[in-house]
Write an enzyme that holds these catalytic residues in place. Structure first.
Site, PDB file in Angstrom:
ATOM      1  CB  SER A   1      -0.958  -0.153   1.245  1.00  0.00           C
ATOM      2  OG  SER A   1      -1.400   1.387   1.205  1.00  0.00           O
TER       3      SER A   1
ATOM      4  CE1 TYR B   1      -2.957  -2.045   5.876  1.00  0.00           C
ATOM      5  CE2 TYR B   1      -2.928   0.279   5.187  1.00  0.00           C
ATOM      6  CZ  TYR B   1      -3.019  -0.950   4.824  1.00  0.00           C
ATOM      7  OH  TYR B   1      -3.459  -1.209   3.529  1.00  0.00           O
TER       8      TYR B   1
HETATM    9  N1  LIG Z   1      -8.762  -1.232  -0.409  1.00  0.00           N
HETATM   10  C1  LIG Z   1      -7.835  -0.307  -0.568  1.00  0.00           C
HETATM   11  O1  LIG Z   1      -8.072   1.180  -0.611  1.00  0.00           O
HETATM   12  C2  LIG Z   1      -6.201  -0.656  -0.529  1.00  0.00           C
HETATM   13  C3  LIG Z   1      -5.440   0.226  -0.401  1.00  0.00           C
HETATM   14  C4  LIG Z   1      -4.201  -0.130  -0.315  1.00  0.00           C
HETATM   15  C5  LIG Z   1      -3.711  -1.434  -0.193  1.00  0.00           C
HETATM   16  N2  LIG Z   1      -4.731  -2.340  -0.062  1.00  0.00           N
HETATM   17  C6  LIG Z   1      -4.597  -3.604   0.305  1.00  0.00           C
HETATM   18  O2  LIG Z   1      -5.095  -4.437  -0.542  1.00  0.00           O
HETATM   19  C7  LIG Z   1      -5.231  -5.805   0.260  1.00  0.00           C
HETATM   20  C8  LIG Z   1      -6.558  -6.261  -0.052  1.00  0.00           C
HETATM   21  O3  LIG Z   1      -7.692  -5.627   0.594  1.00  0.00           O
HETATM   22  P1  LIG Z   1      -9.227  -5.088   0.223  1.00  0.00           P
HETATM   23  O4  LIG Z   1      -9.268  -3.594   0.053  1.00  0.00           O
HETATM   24  O5  LIG Z   1      -9.624  -5.989  -0.672  1.00  0.00           O
HETATM   25  O6  LIG Z   1      -9.647  -5.619   1.875  1.00  0.00           O
HETATM   26  P2  LIG Z   1     -10.755  -6.596   2.221  1.00  0.00           P
HETATM   27  O7  LIG Z   1     -11.922  -6.461   1.246  1.00  0.00           O
HETATM   28  O8  LIG Z   1     -11.048  -6.347   3.729  1.00  0.00           O
HETATM   29  O9  LIG Z   1     -10.095  -7.912   1.914  1.00  0.00           O
HETATM   30  C9  LIG Z   1      -8.892  -8.349   2.871  1.00  0.00           C
HETATM   31  C10 LIG Z   1      -9.157  -9.692   3.081  1.00  0.00           C
HETATM   32  O10 LIG Z   1      -8.164 -10.164   4.196  1.00  0.00           O
HETATM   33  C11 LIG Z   1      -8.774 -11.106   4.830  1.00  0.00           C
HETATM   34  N3  LIG Z   1      -7.828 -11.471   6.067  1.00  0.00           N
HETATM   35  C12 LIG Z   1      -7.908 -10.389   6.996  1.00  0.00           C
HETATM   36  N4  LIG Z   1      -7.276 -10.904   8.184  1.00  0.00           N
HETATM   37  C13 LIG Z   1      -6.984 -12.279   7.913  1.00  0.00           C
HETATM   38  C14 LIG Z   1      -6.251 -13.382   8.545  1.00  0.00           C
HETATM   39  N5  LIG Z   1      -6.060 -13.150   9.669  1.00  0.00           N
HETATM   40  N6  LIG Z   1      -6.304 -14.532   7.859  1.00  0.00           N
HETATM   41  C15 LIG Z   1      -6.746 -14.757   6.603  1.00  0.00           C
HETATM   42  N7  LIG Z   1      -7.243 -13.430   5.655  1.00  0.00           N
HETATM   43  C16 LIG Z   1      -7.653 -12.243   6.752  1.00  0.00           C
HETATM   44  C17 LIG Z   1     -10.100 -10.747   5.138  1.00  0.00           C
HETATM   45  O11 LIG Z   1     -11.027 -11.933   5.523  1.00  0.00           O
HETATM   46  P3  LIG Z   1     -12.357 -11.726   6.236  1.00  0.00           P
HETATM   47  O12 LIG Z   1     -13.087 -11.242   5.135  1.00  0.00           O
HETATM   48  O13 LIG Z   1     -12.687 -12.926   6.970  1.00  0.00           O
HETATM   49  O14 LIG Z   1     -12.062 -10.471   7.220  1.00  0.00           O
HETATM   50  C18 LIG Z   1     -10.397 -10.375   3.533  1.00  0.00           C
HETATM   51  O15 LIG Z   1     -10.580 -11.424   2.897  1.00  0.00           O
HETATM   52  C19 LIG Z   1      -4.854  -5.563   1.687  1.00  0.00           C
HETATM   53  O16 LIG Z   1      -3.607  -6.373   1.725  1.00  0.00           O
HETATM   54  C20 LIG Z   1      -4.652  -4.223   1.801  1.00  0.00           C
HETATM   55  O17 LIG Z   1      -3.770  -3.894   2.473  1.00  0.00           O
HETATM   56  C21 LIG Z   1      -5.948  -1.983  -0.204  1.00  0.00           C
END
Ligand SMILES: NC(=O)c1ccc[n+]([C@@H]2O[C@H](COP(=O)([O-])OP(=O)(O)OC[C@H]3O[C@@H](n4cnc5c(N)ncnc54)[C@H](OP(=O)(O)O)[C@@H]3O)[C@@H](O)[C@H]2O)c1
Length: 314
Positions: free
Chosen positions: A161, A187
């Site tokens: 990120s 984070y």
């Molecule tokens: N969205 C943004 O704006 C953004 C920006 C920069 C970087 N990112 C990065 O993109 C990636 C995906 O994020 P997203 O936006 O798609 O978020 P999301 O919808 O919250 O998806 C994150 C996933 O990680 C899983 N997770 C969390 N803790 C876990 C654990 N202990 N073991 C296994 N799985 C776990 C969650 O599972 P549950 O559904 O069971 O909670 C969920 O499936 C992340 O690494 C995030 O840091 C996102």
């Protein structure tokens, strides 16, 4: 191409995962997407399955995983979408997952993550964002090393990120035992760790034909913001808009992950950080774009690898 040649592609912040993978045939390739049942993980898995890969959704919520798998099978027509349990904050779960994996692994997308949570710890006392976002993926990736090597030309994709700009690895106190806990610093530190792991894995595993790269997906409204209040989210959106970060749909948010996982333009390329489907420039103060020098520092990458091995062995 020299080490300093920046990788550029025809794709942009608006490109979708489907556009990036268009024309690429992944038949016979085996893929794992962690966190594949939510947010950009779903669209990453869908695009890879759509190109013909066997995709395993590594999730902690099996019911959500099964629902997502059904949806991806229905939309892609690819029946090879599997679901397996993985809790990255629980080392026994990671060990069970890697032990159960059989055969080669061509693409590992380390996508799961949590953001800006209140202070929480694993039973080992590890700060939970670092434990989940970095240590869990570190154990997973090293546990799958043999499977990656067996694939010949495997790719590891680390979803980091722009928040990595908020903190280097504070080696003196990674787990906030001495310093006051701050959700965004924790984070940011964990997201710097994602980049450093790609840098070190690319170096260590080059002879195995394994490449590893990291990325910023963009800003996408997903479940990731569950710990962020609406007011704070609005403030972040306003800041981001003024600092060059684009807000995206999940399909656009998955594009850079899919690019690193599949593009011929990335053949043999490792240890780099991308955003909006192109290699990032060095970070300039006053912006939220680019990559911090601390995230690509080879010495920090080697040290983090050693510390991670020691932490998991303790
Ligand atoms: N969205 C943004 O704006 C953004 C920006 C920069 C970087 N990112 C990065 O993109 C990636 C995906 O994020 P997203 O936006 O798609 O978020 P999301 O919808 O919250 O998806 C994150 C996933 O990680 C899983 N997770 C969390 N803790 C876990 C654990 N202990 N073991 C296994 N799985 C776990 C969650 O599972 P549950 O559904 O069971 O909670 C969920 O499936 C992340 O690494 C995030 O840091 C996102």
């Amino acid at each position: 191409m020299t080490a300093s040649t920046r990788i550029t592609t025809p794709f942009t912040a608006e490109s979708t995962a489907a556009e990036v993978v268009d024309g690429i045939d992944l038949t016979g390739r085996r893929v794992i997407v962690t966190g594949g049942a939510s947010g950009i993980g779903i669209e990453t898995a869908r695009a890879l399955a759509g190109a013909g890969a066997e995709v395993t959704l590594a999730v902690r919520d099996l019911a959500a995983g099964e629902r997502t798998a059904e949806d991806i099978v229905a939309t892609t027509g690819n029946k090879q979408v599997l679901v397996a349990r993985l809790d990255l904050a629980d080392q026994s779960s990671v060990a069970a997952f890697t032990a159960a994996w059989d055969g080669p692994l061509h693409i590992l997308v380390n996508n799961a993550g949590m953001m800006a949570s209140p202070e929480m710890r694993t039973p080992e006392g590890w700060e939970l964002q670092f434990a989940t976002n970095h240590l869990g993926h570190f154990a997973l990736t090293t546990g799958l090393h043999r499977a990656l090597a067996a694939a010949g030309g495997a790719r590891v994709v680390a979803v980091s990120s722009s928040a990595h700009l908020r903190s280097p690895i504070v080696f003196e106190d990674i787990h906030f035992r001495e310093r006051e806990y701050e959700p965004w610093s924790a984070y940011g530190q964990s997201k710097t760790a994602n980049v450093l792991m790609a840098v070190e894995a690319a170096r260590r595993w080059a002879d195995d034909g394994i490449t590893a790269n990291a990325l910023m997906p963009g800003g996408i409204r997903t479940n990731l913001q569950r710990y962020v209040s609406d007011e704070e989210l609005e403030r972040l959106r306003a800041q981001s808009a003024g600092a060059g970060v684009s807000w995206k749909t999940p399909e656009q948010g998955a594009a850079t992950s899919v690019l690193l996982a599949t593009s011929p333009l990335l053949e043999g390329v490792g240890g780099r950080y991308f955003e909006d489907c192109n290699e990032a420039e060095p970070h300039q103060p006053g912006t939220r774009r680019g990559v911090a020098a601390w995230a690509l520092d080879p010495e920090a990458a080697t040290l983090l690898w050693q510390v991670s091995v020691e932490t998991l062995a303790a």
